[in-house]
Every structure is written in C-alpha cells, then in structure tokens.
Scaffold this motif. Structure first.
Motif, short mmCIF file in Angstrom:
data_model
loop_
_atom_site.label_atom_id
_atom_site.label_comp_id
_atom_site.label_asym_id
_atom_site.label_seq_id
_atom_site.Cartn_x
_atom_site.Cartn_y
_atom_site.Cartn_z
N ARG A 39 -31.73 55.39 2.35
CA ARG A 39 -32.16 56.32 3.39
C ARG A 39 -31.50 55.99 4.73
O ARG A 39 -31.39 54.82 5.10
N GLY A 52 -36.07 63.73 -2.42
CA GLY A 52 -37.32 64.46 -2.17
C GLY A 52 -37.41 64.88 -0.73
O GLY A 52 -36.51 64.61 0.08
N GLY A 53 -38.50 65.55 -0.39
CA GLY A 53 -38.69 66.00 0.98
C GLY A 53 -40.03 66.68 1.13
O GLY A 53 -40.90 66.53 0.26
N GLU A 72 -30.11 67.74 -1.68
CA GLU A 72 -29.69 66.37 -1.32
C GLU A 72 -28.57 65.83 -2.20
O GLU A 72 -27.79 64.99 -1.75
MG LIG Z 1 -35.32 63.38 1.48
#
Ligand SMILES: [Mg+2]
Ligand SMILES: Nc1ncnc2c1ncn2[C@H]1C[C@H](O)[C@@H](COP(=O)(O)OP(=O)(O)OP(=O)(O)O)O1
Length: 153
Positions: A39, A52-53, A72
């Motif tokens: 990240r 993810g988000g 992504e």
């Molecule tokens: Mg994300």
C-alpha cells in the motif's frame, strides 16, 4: 452595511461527526497463493494488503469486489463468495467495517497490472504459508487468529 453593500449572513453547517465506512477486501486465490500489493495510501502505508476499497452506494459486496479488483489490478474475478466481516478501528479518524470476499481469477494466466500507482507499489502472488511482511494491520490480525481464506475440501 458598508458602502451600501448588503452583507449576507454566512450560513454555517455544523461539522458532521465521523461515521464508520464499509470496505470490501478480496482474497484472490490462485492455488495456494493470494494476491497482495504494498500500500502507498496513508492508511497502512508500506504494508502488504489485499485489493479492495470502499463500498459505493447501491452496490452489492460482490459488485464492489469485482469493481475494485478490476480498477486496481485489471484482473477479472470469478466465483465471488462472502467469507467474513471485521470491525477495524484503524486510527482516530479511520474506522472501517471490512467485508472479506473470496474469488479466483477468471483467467489464471492474466497478469495483474499496477493501475493505481499512487495507491499500490505493485501486485504479486504470495504463498499463504510464506506471506510478506509487514501485513496491513487488519489482515495481520486475521492471519494471527488462524483465519484461512481457502475452501475446506
Ligand atoms: Mg484499495
Ligand atoms: N486487507 C484489508 N483488511 C482489512 N481492511 C481492509 C483491507 N483492505 C482494505 N480494507 C479496508 C480499510 C480501508 O481503509 C478500506 C478501503 O480500502 P482502501 O484500499 O484504502 O480504499 P481505496 O483507496 O482502494 O478505495 P476507494 O477509492 O473506494 O476509497 O477498506
């Protein structure tokens, strides 16, 4: 009133209290490997996490999982299944209820791309028994608790 100019009183909206958000994270499984990326977002910077988000208004968990993985990594996912949910108070300002989904790539030969380079340093497949460090806090907690994303056969 000054110079004949009427001042309109400023309307002030009181600041709304922070509320928890809903996140969806995807265990994308290929054999005994999972897809992780380092990240670069402020939350969990330099830790390895799942794609993810945030859940968007009106979305199902599976739709969100499919959209976030595509945005992504470019990967198309298949066989999405709900796994579990965790409550993550990450900092004073970040509280996310995270829904975990399991899925597999629709095409095992499709390579993940780093489509959001400001958020992730790059994606790779990692053996579940040899995960990179450090993991994103909520994921680290799950692994430490003995959680496995693999189907029991
Ligand atoms: Mg994300
Ligand atoms: N592996 C994970 N474990 C636990 N929570 C996670 C995991 N991945 C994401 N989350 C939670 C915490 C994050 O603050 C939240 C949103 O994910 P994040 O990757 O930060 O959003 P995003 O920037 O990719 O998407 P958006 O643009 O929708 O905000 O979901």
């Amino acid at each position: 009133m000054e110079n004949g100019v009427q001042q309109t009183p400023a309307t002030t909206t009181p600041p709304s209290p922070p509320i928890p958000k809903v996140g969806v994270a995807v265990f994308l499984l290929k054999g005994s490997k999972v897809l992780l990326g380092k990240r670069l977002s402020a939350v969990g910077h330099s830790t390895f996490a799942l794609p993810g988000g945030h859940l968007e208004f009106g979305e199902s968990f599976e739709e969100c999982a499919t959209r976030e993985v595509k945005e992504e990594t470019g990967l198309i996912i298949d066989k999405t299944e709900y796994l579990t949910v965790t409550n993550n108070v990450i900092s004073e300002k970040v509280h996310t209820v995270c829904v975990f989904i399991r899925a597999v790539p629709a095409d095992v030969n499709q390579k993940p791309e780093t489509l959001e380079p400001e958020k992730c340093a790059g994606w790779d497949w990692y053996e579940w028994n040899n995960l990179p460090k450090p993991l994103f806090g909520p994921l680290e907690d799950m692994v430490r608790s003995g959680f496995s994303p693999f189907p029991t056969t």
